[in-house]
Design an enzyme around this catalytic site. Structure first.
Site, PDB file in Angstrom:
ATOM      1  N   LYS A   1      21.030-102.328 -12.231  1.00  0.00           N
ATOM      2  CA  LYS A   1      19.852-101.756 -12.904  1.00  0.00           C
ATOM      3  C   LYS A   1      18.652-102.688 -12.821  1.00  0.00           C
ATOM      4  CE  LYS A   1      22.619 -98.573 -14.561  1.00  0.00           C
ATOM      5  NZ  LYS A   1      22.526 -97.158 -14.577  1.00  0.00           N
TER       6      LYS A   1
HETATM    7  C1  LIG Z   1      27.890-100.833 -13.516  1.00  0.00           C
HETATM    8  C2  LIG Z   1      27.537 -99.424 -13.198  1.00  0.00           C
HETATM    9  N1  LIG Z   1      28.047 -98.858 -12.102  1.00  0.00           N
HETATM   10  C3  LIG Z   1      27.760 -97.594 -11.779  1.00  0.00           C
HETATM   11  C4  LIG Z   1      26.933 -96.812 -12.563  1.00  0.00           C
HETATM   12  C5  LIG Z   1      26.641 -95.421 -12.123  1.00  0.00           C
HETATM   13  O1  LIG Z   1      25.353 -95.336 -11.571  1.00  0.00           O
HETATM   14  P1  LIG Z   1      24.566 -93.966 -11.603  1.00  0.00           P
HETATM   15  O2  LIG Z   1      24.456 -93.572 -13.026  1.00  0.00           O
HETATM   16  O3  LIG Z   1      23.256 -94.281 -10.985  1.00  0.00           O
HETATM   17  O4  LIG Z   1      25.374 -92.999 -10.830  1.00  0.00           O
HETATM   18  C6  LIG Z   1      26.393 -97.357 -13.720  1.00  0.00           C
HETATM   19  C7  LIG Z   1      25.503 -96.605 -14.642  1.00  0.00           C
HETATM   20  O5  LIG Z   1      24.739 -95.819 -14.348  1.00  0.00           O
HETATM   21  C8  LIG Z   1      26.664 -98.695 -14.026  1.00  0.00           C
HETATM   22  O6  LIG Z   1      26.101 -99.269 -15.083  1.00  0.00           O
HETATM   23  N1  LIG Z   2      25.349 -96.296 -16.603  1.00  0.00           N
HETATM   24  C1  LIG Z   2      24.092 -96.167 -17.198  1.00  0.00           C
HETATM   25  C2  LIG Z   2      23.854 -94.817 -17.773  1.00  0.00           C
HETATM   26  C3  LIG Z   2      22.398 -94.498 -17.722  1.00  0.00           C
HETATM   27  O1  LIG Z   2      22.065 -94.207 -16.439  1.00  0.00           O
HETATM   28  P1  LIG Z   2      20.625 -94.267 -15.843  1.00  0.00           P
HETATM   29  O2  LIG Z   2      20.847 -94.845 -14.503  1.00  0.00           O
HETATM   30  O3  LIG Z   2      20.144 -92.879 -15.835  1.00  0.00           O
HETATM   31  O4  LIG Z   2      19.725 -95.131 -16.667  1.00  0.00           O
HETATM   32  C4  LIG Z   2      23.900 -97.296 -18.188  1.00  0.00           C
HETATM   33  O5  LIG Z   2      24.420 -98.345 -17.922  1.00  0.00           O
HETATM   34  O6  LIG Z   2      23.251 -97.173 -19.184  1.00  0.00           O
END
Ligand SMILES: Cc1ncc(COP(=O)(O)O)c(C=O)c1O
Ligand SMILES: N[C@@H](CCOP(=O)(O)O)C(=O)O
Length: 467
Positions: free
Chosen positions: A112
């Site tokens: 993120k």
């Molecule tokens: C460590 C981790 N891996 C994978 C994901 C999944 O990613 P996305 O929600 O973009 O599919 C998340 C949260 O979104 C996450 O925090």
């Molecule tokens: N896995 C995410 C969930 C939120 O997803 P987002 O990518 O839409 O912000 C988290 O860690 O909060």
């Protein structure tokens, strides 16, 4: 470049407008009106660029006139200057076919940071041009929350309210949010809730006139287009290292809200040769069911050792359905309203066929996840986190030709989830020094019931009204 809503009736906006708006006023998500693309020669010329420069090149067509190339480069240089690895998102080789793209070298140890470090700077830049302030309301299953808080803590003109499901994030994840005591940071733990409940509350607030008339509500979740745009870059970074544009590469992506893997789809639209995007889910497998059978119906969320992926309503799937379904916003709005009412939806033939050419999907249960953690440790001496392990499992069972490199996205540092890693390997991963004395710091967080009115009331009582 202008941005249109997936639900067809919100006004189109430029990049700065879409970044500050977050969710479209018709409940849809902003997407670029068309996909910019690079020629083979243009992609080849990007090989070897430092990450911040690559990021500027890839993102400039999306940003359009909202930022000059010089300004965008200044922002990418600042954002990626905070990463602990010079390559920003280094690539590790596991074996002849498998690679790991390490996305956790940012300040809060998850992928993120790649987008949110930039988004914090974009907010500052765009808000600095006028006299508005922003009330960010976000939902997190653990990682978005800490990355967003790190990106905006202490910044002028921004308040952040971050909702997490109480007891459903790891201790490290919680503390990375709740120990940030800057006055503009407000953590809310929602009792008896899942991430989906938190996300629904956030989306509702964007369409609550009583709130939007008083506050400029902004988004840090991947409903905000700028998040996804920044994530497109590392697909190019990895592809270029493995022979793109002359050699197709596959990616296995641990998936929850479909943001990260949708960024891969965008990279493919822009001309990066991608052999397959493997959507890897845990037992909360709505996306695996949707892609393999067309059934997008919301199951109950089961808590797992990969809590950030404990999601059963995947926001960004709407962006894919819009694009592969012919970009008919009004038809999609009707389909999404049906889903919101009944919690179930069948993909149309066009949507299924449109997705099938690029996407495959796999589901991993707890044993699959643990075995993948153990395999990485025993065969490659790498400790990987449970989310990454789900991606690695999917990559290893994917039926792809041996000469196609498969890159698994390593989305979090193993030390964010030490218990699951220790159970699988006997090794307890240590927190990197850059997170410091996390377990000695004071925490600040309020507990609220999972009731929209209670949360809206709390936000209204603590946010700065529109100027
Ligand atoms: C460590 C981790 N891996 C994978 C994901 C999944 O990613 P996305 O929600 O973009 O599919 C998340 C949260 O979104 C996450 O925090
Ligand atoms: N896995 C995410 C969930 C939120 O997803 P987002 O990518 O839409 O912000 C988290 O860690 O909060």
């Amino acid at each position: 470049m202008d941005y249109v809503s997936t639900r067809g009736s919100a006004p189109s906006l430029d990049f700065a407008g879409a970044t500050l708006a977050g969710l479209a006023s018709d409940g849809g998500l902003y997407v670029p009106r068309e996909w910019p693309s690079f020629s083979t020669a243009e992609i080849a010329a990007m090989a070897g660029l430092p990450y911040a420069e690559l990021a500027q090149r890839i993102m400039q067509p999306f940003v359009g006139d909202s930022l000059t190339p010089e300004k965008l480069l200044e922002l990418t240089t600042a954002a990626y200057g905070r990463f602990a690895h010079k390559a920003v998102t280094p690539l590790e080789q596991f074996d002849e076919q498998h690679w790991l793209l390490e996305l956790f070298h940012g300040p809060t140890l998850a992928f993120k940071d790649v987008a949110l470090q930039l988004l914090g700077l974009l907010f500052e830049e765009f808000l600095g041009r006028g006299d508005q302030n922003l009330t960010i309301v976000g939902a997190t299953s653990g990682d978005t929350g800490s990355a967003a808080i790190d990106a905006v803590a202490g910044r002028a003109k921004v308040d952040i309210f971050m909702l997490h499901p109480k007891g459903r994030v790891s201790d490290v994840q919680r503390r990375q949010m709740t120990t940030v005591l800057a006055p503009n940071v407000h953590n809310i733990a929602i009792e008896d809730a899942t991430f989906d409940d938190a996300q629904a509350i956030v989306k509702r607030m964007f369409n609550d006139a009583a709130m939007t008339s008083r506050f400029n509500i902004g988004a840090v979740n991947s409903i905000n287009w700028a998040r996804l745009m920044a994530q497109v870059v590392y697909y190019f970074a990895a592809g270029l290292q493995l022979g793109a544009p002359h050699r197709p590469v596959a990616f296995s992506v641990p998936t929850g809200n479909f943001g990260d893997v949708f960024a891969g789809y965008v990279a493919a639209k822009m001309g990066l040769p991608i052999a397959k995007l493997i959507v890897a889910t845990n037992v909360n497998d709505i996306l695996h069911r949707a892609l393999s059978t067309g059934d997008y119906s919301q199951g109950t969320v089961t808590p797992t050792a990969a809590p950030s992926m404990d999601i059963q309503v995947s926001s960004n799937f709407e962006r894919l359905l819009f694009d592969v379904g012919g970009r008919d916003g009004l038809a999609l709005a009707a389909q999404m309203h049906g889903f919101e009412a009944s919690k179930a939806m069948q993909l149309t033939n066009a949507q299924r066929e449109g997705a099938a050419s690029l996407f495959a999907s796999r589901r991993a249960d707890t044993d699959d996840m643990s075995q993948a953690i153990r395999w990485a440790w025993e065969n490659c001496a790498e400790l990987i986190d449970p989310h990454t392990a789900i991606g690695l499992h999917a990559a290893r069972v994917a039926d792809l030709p041996r000469d196609v490199p498969i890159v698994t996205l390593a989305t979090a540092h193993p030390a964010k989830f030490p218990d699951a890693v220790e159970r699988a390997t006997g090794q307890r991963p240590e927190l990197p020094a850059r997170v410091g004395d996390l377990f000695d710091r004071e925490e600040r967080c309020v507990d609220l019931p999972g009731d929209y009115d209670a949360i809206a009331e709390y936000v209204a009582a603590h946010a700065v009204p529109k100027i």
